[in-house]
Design an enzyme around this catalytic site. Structure first.
Site: not given
Length: 288
Positions: A26, A54, A68, A167
């Site tokens: 993203d 992550y 987000d 997300r």
């Protein structure tokens, strides 16, 4: 910067149009992006499905239209409700989102709906409902927490299968806690056996110095069969070769890296009965 922006810049740095990436990041995200240059773009298909890791920050207190910080905020929970979330609540909520779960992807995502990306449909004003998909979250770990009036930030580590949306984890955790949640930061630190610590920064990137050999990349990702000069020649001509004992033990259809003398990636093959058949060939002049 989008993943496409990164590819465009590396095309200029490498002096070639043949650059692709394995797995979109993203625009708000940072971290590891795997790129293929020249014939190595043929290897990217086998990297897209690798598991990922992550570091992320989840803000509790309200959800957003995109799950987000780039989306429009939805109605916030009361400051009292956010303050009432205790460590046990967090532990239970995160445990419920760990393991094999059914996850509804974010509406603003790259999932295709009738041939068009979901985010394109949302931008065109359409209401998008996506079907849940089964994903695996092998780790959802709380690293730190801090907060203020009406909000709390959670720094987390997530290890997950390809296709998992961090997300959506933020959204679903906030919903389960009754206070809403969204993602405010995301950094991809690992893709399969590739770690961000090995990556070169985009600014001042020396593409030639940063490149891994195709055989090295394949060894990290796929089972390997070593082939001699005769087998190398046969594979380059599209012929089948006999499977050795290790390859014969693999399931049919499993991609295997055939590596020739000089540590050159000759082809990606798969077993068909007692033989190995070429799935993807790599040009001899670009094999080093």
């Amino acid at each position: 910067m989008t993943s496409h922006d990164v590819v465009a810049r590396v095309r200029r740095l490498a002096g070639t149009r043949k650059v692709g990436h394995a797995g979109t990041l993203d625009p708000m995200a940072t971290g590891l992006l795997l790129l293929g240059v020249e014939s190595s773009t043929r290897l990217l298909h086998h990297l897209v499905g690798l598991d990922k890791e992550y570091l992320a920050t989840i803000r509790l207190g309200w959800a957003t239209t995109t799950d987000d910080a780039e989306g429009e905020p939805l109605p916030a929970a009361s400051a009292e409700s956010v303050a009432a979330v205790d460590p046990d609540d967090l532990a239970r909520g995160m445990a419920a989102l760990t393991g094999t779960i059914d996850q509804v992807p974010s509406a603003v995502s790259a999932v295709k709906v009738d041939g068009r990306r979901a985010y394109q449909r949302v931008r065109d004003g359409e209401a998008v409902e996506l079907a849940p998909r089964t994903v695996t979250v092998s780790a959802f770990e709380l690293l730190d927490t801090r907060g203020g009036d009406g909000w709390r930030d959670l720094d987390v580590r997530v290890a997950c299968s390809s296709g998992t949306y961090v997300r959506a984890l933020a959204r679903d955790l906030g919903a389960a806690l009754g206070v809403g949640g969204h993602l405010t930061a995301l950094r991809r630190t690992r893709i399969g056996a590739f770690d961000v610590a090995e990556a070169g920064g985009l600014e001042g990137l020396d593409v030639d110095a940063a490149r891994l050999g195709p055989a090295d990349a394949a060894r990290r990702t796929l089972p390997v069969v070593e082939v001699d000069d005769d087998a190398t020649r046969d594979l380059r001509h599209g012929k089948r070769i006999a499977a050795d004992a290790a390859a014969a033990a693999l399931d049919g259809g499993t991609p295997i890296a055939a590596v020739g003398p000089g540590d050159v990636l000759v082809a990606i093959v798969e077993r068909r009965g007692p033989q190995l058949k070429v799935v993807t060939g790599f040009p001899a002049e670009e094999g080093a």
